[in-house]
Motif scaffolding. Structure first.
Motif: not given
Lengths: 756, 289, 166
Positions: A62-68
């Motif tokens: 999730k955090k990786a996907e959220a990175l711009a």
């Protein structure tokens, strides 16, 4: 450099012209795997396991996907389900499910460096930052590295569903021994019991990497209609295409692979690592995706050559005739089975006649990267043991080490490893050339020793396609599907020029993509100059026949009245007797006939012949420090016939030096957690220029009658002898038989002190 | 991600101020360690302070009292200085064993010192030669022995804001000679498994009047082995003195087993190399007479 | 993100590029400038495939930060030939078959040219030690060493004949 021993009646074959792709490569223009740029491409990065053996309990992206900037994240869940299915085409056997799991771990990681997840983002920096944001929870499992531990009772099992194949009775216990392969003839135990002299020992070699300087890289683009393209540096665009398509469940024709220049492979670029990952990222992101490994990823994430343990017992009668041979060989396959056990076992029976032999090899998995082919897979490890044992036997017999080999060397008609009789082989000629070489009788200095070792390597043929077409000015285009790793464009141009009797410079060679020519098996198995070369020659012969037939028609005579030489058709009878038509003149008249003169030939030649080599090594051992310096080296090999002398010599020299590296300093070193401690060129010590002398070569030519120019494969045999040639030279210098590689200074020093 | 900054200060004070401003700031001179560490993730500087624009940071200056070597002077530049090469050939050779020519065209001895690797090639040679470092910081300038820079692998005695501006070597004593040897598996491109530097002085009769012997890669930092030097002083470097020196060297060596070599091998090689390196230094001292 | 503007000279031509503080000169050359002749084999200065000249000295461009190129002269493999006339080192590599895959070749050629400029008559040992920072896995170095020695010999001869003519 020595001239080939047989004289030739060729114009271009056996010369040293400049390679057609040379200028691109000395000016920096040639485009290799990491150089390619596709419009709009984004960048991938891979998360790799820090553990040698662990269950993947969860992956949170999730955090990786959220990175711009992040456009896609994938894990094994994005791969289609895989069935266990052996794929053809590689140098060593490959199971489709295993290949997919090497590209992306599924449920379990099996080595430190195993791919776990991947990200594509608008920059490499963002992709790397995103990878660091992926949270993986592991349940770390006990791991096992060495084969002796992996086959011990109670060893941690890598694959719960793996049972040893090839044993009688069939095993009902899962095991890390994937497979056992035996070649037996006569009664080895009885023969060894009767032998006048026997030598025996356990030999060990560590995993070593192919060490190509170009890291793996690819660009993949997967369109909404299901069709994809990849730009890859590999040893075979077709096999990369087929394997990637199989793993991704794509129709093969939906995937087109463009070969880029390849920066070395040596067997290591015969498989896929990044390609399906880049394809899946591309499909998710809707953009072309580039992934390039760094050097650490190459060491930890791609297949080295297997380490090995080999028990060898060799016996002879009092005159030195081999009477019995027993070999038990364990190959450290890495995370998945399929190391070169078959070819290794065959190597043990390839070079010498021995009526009673029992050679058994085991393919053993353990928690190191899945191993992959490395130049004559399996053979150097076995030859290290066998050729060291022969050296020991020569010492015990008080015989010259070459004479002992000559006494037992296979000759044409002798049974080969699979009992089929050997054809026009040249091992005896190699041994005789080595014995006659001034090196063999040169004086040695203080602390110096001389070793010799022989080699057998089976070589290969296999499917190849080549096209030859004429331009309207008579210049010649040759097209093949085999990446040029070491000058094969030049060899193809030479063979086409020789066949058409035209200048070498009028022939140009291209490596086509998978949509532009028929299938060719990869560049490996020492097969390209033989098999693809044969296809080129056949296509050139077809073109020549067409030229003659069109000339006959233009002359108004029968084709039998037209002679082809000097790149022109010569009329032998009729009104136009004495006239000639050049290749260009005939080509220019294509409109009067059925069009352009072209021929595409697909063949699958299996009449290849094995390669034999003999290497002589002088080394100097520092008695106080254990340093081994190679002071002189000569590589003798039966090459069938050398097409381009420089690139044949280059194969011998390069293979010899890779073998010297294997013998002296190269090794994977693992820490207590099973992580590779030396994943860089600083501590994985490949030979540098100052470590080496010139490598003298002797090209013995015993032509292969099944090839129009007599070619035998030359690429792999040269890496087989050096391990033992070096060890035998150290034995000669010190009196100490070292049975464990590498012969690094600390090990040699310890052996010297132990012997004091 | 906080962004790394890049600075090219022109004065010592600016360097010290930039270094003091951020604990994550790192000095860049040759970069041959720093950039590798940045790439592997072992070092993530907040700021990179390129010191090569600072006056005096590059170049060798000779005076009556010896040599002052700017901290950012690349190793290969030392070879071009004939006075330095004649006076301290062991130091110059040690610095020119690091990496490849490409690396030595960038790498510096000060970087070698401040990277604080126990295996740094130039460090035992500098220690044996009695080198000192001019350390500049927010509270001024101090001169410290080269042996006092590294305190543990990767750790230095430099205070926040401090950096090495200059390395000083004394003038070569009359009938003095120095040398450095290391053991590596290959012939080039390796990290020392063991390194030994020596500087000694002979009198007119060939008797050793002073000797400093320093070891690399056998302890957490390079070691100056006083007992080894003492074993030579007063001798004519006869076999007995050399053996006593080697015994002292082996006794002082406290190496570990690692991927580059076993402790046993390192200890033994320290003794072997020490004898060889003393012979080279002694020959130089005799030629210098 | 604010980039650093760098003004430099590449192969004799003025050049400007933008980079990050931690970016390598190799990446700036390959990615930003599109000069992909210098290769990345290791990223740690251990293989020499990225060798370029900076102010007349050969360096591993993977161990130079891009901002350091400010005000420098960079010379890469792309500038070794003069137009379409190959440098003797390039020509001798071809004539001796001193490359197989060719991936390490740009680094070797830049390094060999630098050697001959410093030492017009290098011994075999000097060639081998000078090139020890350039890894080649294909050739075993034999033909590379011969090509470099031959290029040096030809360049010496050319210089002698120029002197005689002058």
């Amino acid at each position: 450099m020595n001239a080939p021993v047989t004289p030739k009646a060729f114009k271009v074959v056996g010369t040293r012209p400049v390679r057609p792709d040379g200028v691109d490569k000395v000016t920096g223009k040639a485009i290799y795997g990491p150089d390619f740029v596709a419009p709009g491409m984004i960048h991938g990065a891979i998360l790799r396991s820090p553990h040698a053996h662990a269950k993947i309990l969860s992956i949170n992206t999730k955090k990786a996907e959220a990175l711009a900037g992040v456009k896609a994240v994938i894990t094994s869940a994005d791969f289609p389900g895989q069935e266990s299915k052996v794929l053809a085409g590689g140098e060593t056997s490959s199971n489709q499910r295993d290949i997919a799991q090497i590209c992306m771990a599924d449920g379990k990681v099996l080595y430190a460096g195993h791919a776990v997840a991947a990200v594509a983002a608008t920059s490499e920096a963002i992709a790397r930052a995103a990878v660091a944001l992926i949270e993986v929870t592991y349940e770390v499992l006990p791991h096992v590295i060495e084969v002796e531990e992996a086959i011990a009772p109670g060893a941690p099992l890598l694959h719960a569903d793996m049972y040893t194949k090839g044993v009688e009775p069939a095993s009902d216990q899962p095991s890390n021994a994937a497979m056992c392969f035996t070649l037996a003839r006569g009664d080895a135990d009885a023969a060894l019991a009767r032998a006048a002299i026997t030598v025996t020992g356990r030999y060990k070699t560590p995993p070593v990497h192919q060490g190509y300087i170009e890291p793996h890289a690819c660009v993949a683009s997967w369109n909404a209609d299901g069709q994809g393209q990849m730009w890859v540096s590999s040893q075979g665009a077709f096999d990369i295409r087929n394997t990637t398509a199989a793993v991704l469940h794509m129709p093969i024709a939906d995937l087109r692979v463009m070969p880029l220049e390849i920066g070395g492979g040596f067997g290591g670029k015969t498989t896929i690592y990044l390609e399906p990952v880049a394809m899946l990222l591309s499909r998710k992101a809707g953009r072309p995706v580039r992934i390039a490994m760094n050097r650490q990823e190459v060491f930890c994430g791609t297949g080295p050559a297997p380490g090995s343990v080999a028990d060898v017992t060799l016996g002879s009668d009092a005159d030195g005739n081999f009477v019995g041979l027993k070999v038990e060989f364990w190959s450290q396959a890495g995370a998945f089975p399929g190391s070169g056990v078959h070819s290794g076992v065959m190597t043990a029976l390839g070079a010498y006649t021995v009526a009673n032999a029992h050679v058994r090899g085991w393919d053993v998995v353990s928690n190191i990267p899945a191993t992959k082919a490395y130049r004559a897979p399996g053979a150097p490890q076995i030859a290290f043991a066998l050729e060291s044992a022969i050296d020991d036997l020569a010492v015990k017999l008080g015989m010259d080490a070459i004479d002992l080999r000559l006494k037992n060397a296979v000759r044409p008609g002798d049974p080969g490893p699979m009992r089929l009789p050997h054809g026009a082989i040249g091992y005896v000629e190699c041994l005789e050339a080595a014995k006659a070489h001034p090196h063999w009788s040169a004086p040695l200095g203080a602390n110096q020793g001389r070793g010799v070792a022989g080699a057998f390597w089976g070589n290969y043929g296999g499917p190849s396609t080549a096209a030859v077409s004429l331009s309207s000015d008579g210049s010649v285009q040759v097209t093949t599907g085999n990446p040029d790793i070491g000058g094969s464009r030049a060899s193809m141009a030479i063979m086409a020029a020789e066949t058409l009797d035209v200048p070498y410079e009028s022939v140009r060679v291209a490596i086509a993509d998978t949509a532009s020519i028929g299938y060719s098996m990869l560049t490996g198995g020492s097969r390209v100059t033989f098999a693809t070369g044969k296809a080129v020659v056949e296509a050139a012969q077809n073109v020549r026949e067409t030229l003659v037939s069109r000339a006959a028609s233009l002359f108004g005579v029968d084709t039998a009245e037209v002679e082809w030489h000097g790149g022109a058709a010569h009329c032998l009878s009729g009104e136009r007797k004495g006239e000639s038509l050049s290749i260009g003149a005939i080509a220019a008249k294509a409109g009067q006939f059925s069009g352009t003169i072209t021929s595409e030939v697909s063949i699958n030649p299996l009449d290849y012949l094995p390669g034999f080599a003999v290497h002589i090594c002088d080394s100097e051992v520092d008695p106080e420090t254990g340093h081994v310096r190679i002071v002189r080296y000569t590589a003798v090999q039966d090459v069938g016939r050398a097409i381009h002398l420089d690139y044949v010599e280059g194969q011998l020299q390069g293979g010899a030096v890779q073998g010297i590296g294997w013998a002296l300093n190269e090794a994977y070193v693992f820490d207590a957690e099973g992580r590779m401690e030396n994943p860089g060129f600083l501590d994985y010590r490949m030979p540098v220029a100052s470590d080496l002398p010139m490598i003298d070569t002797v090209l013995v030519e015993v032509p292969n009658p099944a090839h129009p120019y007599g070619v035998k494969g030359v690429g792999e045999a040269p890496i087989v002898p050096p391990l033992a040639a070096v060890a035998n030279s150290v034995r000669h210098a010190t009196g100490i038989r070292m049975r464990e590689l590498p012969l690094s200074p600390d090990k040699v020093y310890a052996a010297l002190r132990a012997a004091d | 991600m906080p962004q790394m900054t890049f600075h090219t200060p022109a004065t010592h004070d600016e360097v010290a101020a930039l270094l003091a401003a951020s604990a994550g700031a790192r000095v860049l001179s040759g970069g041959t360690d720093l950039i590798v560490q940045m790439r592997s993730g072992r070092n993530a500087p907040s700021a990179i302070i390129d010191v090569k624009q600072v006056a005096g940071m590059i170049g060798v200056r000779m005076s009556d009292s010896g040599f002052a070597i700017g901290a950012a002077t690349p190793c290969t530049a030392l070879l071009n200085d004939s006075a330095l090469s004649a006076a301290w050939p062991g130091v110059v050779e040690a610095a020119n064993l690091i990496g490849s020519v490409q690396v030595r065209n960038r790498a510096t001895m000060a970087g070698n010192l401040c990277n604080a690797s126990p295996a740094a090639d130039s460090v035992p040679a500098l220690i044996a030669a009695g080198a000192t470092c001019v350390v500049v910081g927010p509270s001024g300038t101090r001169e410290v022995a080269a042996s006092d820079i590294a305190v543990a692998p990767g750790k230095t005695s430099l205070a926040p804001g401090e950096f090495v501006a200059e390395i000083r070597l004394p003038a070569r004593p009359a009938r003095g000679g120095d040398a450095y040897l290391r053991s590596i598996p290959r012939t080039e491109m390796d990290i020392a498994v063991v390194g030994v530097g020596v500087a000694l002085v002979l009198d007119a009769s060939g008797t050793c009047t002073a000797a400093r012997i320093a070891l690399g890669a056998v302890a957490p930092t390079a070691l100056l082995v006083d007992e080894a030097g003492a074993a030579l002083v007063g001798s004519k470097l006869d076999d007995a003195a050399l053996e006593a020196m080697a015994v002292a060297v082996r006794a002082a060596a406290k190496p570990i087993d690692d991927k580059r070599g076993t402790a046993e091998y390192r200890t033994a090689m320290a003794g072997v190399l020490a004898k060889r390196v003393v012979a080279i230094a002694a020959a130089r001292a005799r030629n210098a007479a | 993100m604010s980039k650093i503007a760098v003004t430099t000279s590449i192969n004799g031509d003025p050049a400007e590029f933008l980079c990050d503080a931690g970016e390598t000169l190799l990446d700036a050359l390959r990615v930003t400038m599109g000069l992909t002749g210098a290769k990345e084999g290791c990223g740690s200065g251990d293989c020499g495939a990225c060798t370029v000249m900076m102010d007349g000295e050969m360096v591993c461009s993977c161990l130079v930060l891009a901002p350091e190129a400010e005000g420098k002269s960079i010379a890469t493999i792309e500038g070794v030939a003069e137009g379409s006339v190959l440098h003797p080192v390039q020509r001798k590599f071809l004539e001796h078959g001193a490359l197989q895959c060719g991936f390490c070749t740009p680094g070797f050629i830049v390094a060999a040219k630098a050697l001959i400029e410093k030492n017009p008559d290098p011994s075999e040992s000097e060639i081998r030690y000078w090139l020890a920072g350039n890894l080649c896995r294909c050739t075993g170095y034999d033909k590379i060493v011969r090509a470099v020695a031959d290029a040096a010999a030809e360049m010496r001869q050319d210089q002698n004949s120029q002197r005689t003519a002058a």
